[in-house]
Design a protein around this motif. Structure first.
Motif, short mmCIF file in Angstrom:
data_model
loop_
_atom_site.label_atom_id
_atom_site.label_comp_id
_atom_site.label_asym_id
_atom_site.label_seq_id
_atom_site.Cartn_x
_atom_site.Cartn_y
_atom_site.Cartn_z
N MET A 173 0.85 -1.19 0.00
CA MET A 173 0.00 0.00 0.00
C MET A 173 0.89 1.24 0.00
O MET A 173 1.75 1.40 0.86
N ASP A 184 -2.78 4.84 -2.57
CA ASP A 184 -3.87 3.93 -2.21
C ASP A 184 -4.63 4.38 -0.96
O ASP A 184 -5.67 3.80 -0.62
N HIS A 216 -8.33 5.67 -1.58
CA HIS A 216 -9.29 4.59 -1.82
C HIS A 216 -9.62 3.85 -0.53
O HIS A 216 -10.78 3.51 -0.26
#
Length: 400
Positions: free
Chosen positions: A151, A155, A158
């Motif tokens: 990650m 990211d 999201h």
């Protein structure tokens, strides 16, 4: 027709006969009508004047209230100086208690915030003896989770959307506009187990209210479906730290230390929530915590109230608020650092014999005793309340 001296005289008309009441009719006595000018004013005197004993009771009650009000004025805290009133000097106080309440965001201090927020309240006393209620805004609850491998910073947005949706499902009755305020990646080091690396990436999750920390932690413990990572559960860090304690840790505040709010960094509260002399709002970033050294190791003149109540108990029964009235409340107020109390009084139900060195105040009803003690507490404004078993008996008894 009779004629006499040539002039005619007519017979006078018959007089009307008096009507006698029938035997079956009831006779009612008639009340004589008296003109107003003949009425004696003394007739209404008994109706307008109060009995002498009732009038004396009212006068005595007024005198007692005035006397009690004058006593309360003597026991009040010192008045605020012009510097505090005009908000042209810094506020320095020693804090005694810290808690928080849920209220609306302060749009004046935080123009971009909206909805409900946690407001820290710090209670204390200044060097002059003024009581303080400092309401701190802008500090938000947060905790950490370990950042999963793979990650990156791109990211996080999201992940934020997914977690916000899960929080909204779990808190459908809440009217908070945004549950997860923001998520950022930070470098921290866990103290659990032996680790060679000095730091590793963590995600700092900031939520809207302190009560939402547990809800968010439960969602992360059960796991979240992430694109490219599958079903992923997270270990949380520092999610069980109390909100007020978290605030003290981050602001370097220790128990009973002195706190300073510089001039120009606070605003007087428009709608007060306490009886403190100084109640104001400020941002948590503007608070200065003083280490307890030098002049900041001294104690503020706290007001310490020691009190005790007595009840008219029934034989063989433990006193109950619904049956046994409070017949006495004794109070002793001392300033921190002083050897002798400056207030010694006792409030009694009905009369009481004089007590040497004690101000005895007697009242006719239990309601008057309790209301007098309430006014006494508000005016004296004690910082600390002590007594034998007051938390288990005296205070609950008075409240009930």
């Amino acid at each position: 027709m009779n004629r006499s001296n040539g002039s005619a005289r007519k017979r006078p008309p018959p007089t009307p006969k008096e009507s006698w009441p029938n035997k079956q009719q009831a006779t009612t006595p008639t009340t004589p009508v008296i003109d107003d000018e003949f009425l004696d004013e003394d007739v209404f005197l008994d109706e307008t004047l109060l009995p002498e004993d009732e009038e004396s009771l009212i006068l005595r009650d007024i005198e007692q209230r005035q006397d009690f009000a004058s006593r309360l004025a003597k026991w009040a805290r010192p008045p605020l100086s012009s510097g505090y009133v005009s908000q042209c000097q810094s506020i320095m106080f020693q804090q005694l208690d810290i808690d928080y309440v849920i209220g609306d965001s302060n749009r004046e201090l935080l123009p971009l915030s909206s909805g409900s927020a946690a407001i820290i309240r710090i209670f204390g006393v200044t060097r002059e003896g003024h009581s303080v209620c400092c309401k701190v805004h802008g500090f938000e609850p947060y905790f950490y989770i370990s950042c999963p491998q793979g990650m990156g910073p791109d990211d996080i947005s999201h992940f934020h959307q997914i977690l916000e949706g899960r929080m909204r499902e779990a808190n459908r009755n809440s009217k908070v506009p945004q549950f997860v305020r923001h998520i950022e990646m930070v470098q921290k080091r866990s103290i659990m187990y032996y680790q060679q690396q000095k730091s590793q990436p963590f995600l700092k999750i900031v939520v809207a209210l302190p009560t939402m920390v547990a809800s968010c932690r439960g969602i992360l413990d059960r796991g979240i479906q992430l694109d490219g990572l599958g079903m992923k559960s997270f270990m949380t860090y520092e999610s069980n730290v109390l909100f007020a304690l978290r605030f003290m840790i981050d602001c370097n505040i220790v128990g009973g230390n002195w706190i300073e709010v510089p001039v120009g960094k606070y605003r007087k509260t428009a709608k007060t929530l306490s009886y403190c002399q100084l109640e104001f709002d400020c941002l948590y970033s503007d608070i200065i915590s003083r280490h307890p050294e030098g002049e900041f190791s001294k104690m503020a003149p706290f007001r310490i109230l020691s009190f005790d109540i007595e009840c008219a108990g029934r034989k063989g029964h433990f006193p109950e608020p619904t049956h046994d009235p409070v017949i006495q409340v004794a109070n002793l107020v001392t300033l921190q650092g002083e050897k002798q109390p400056f207030i010694r009084n006792v409030m009694t139900l009905k009369s009481c014999a004089p007590i040497v060195g004690v101000d005895v105040m007697s009242f006719e009803t239990e309601r008057d005793v309790l209301l007098a003690w309430r006014d006494f507490i508000r005016e004296v404004d004690p910082d600390v309340m002590i007594g034998y078993n007051i938390c288990k008996f005296d205070l609950p008894y008075l409240i009930e």
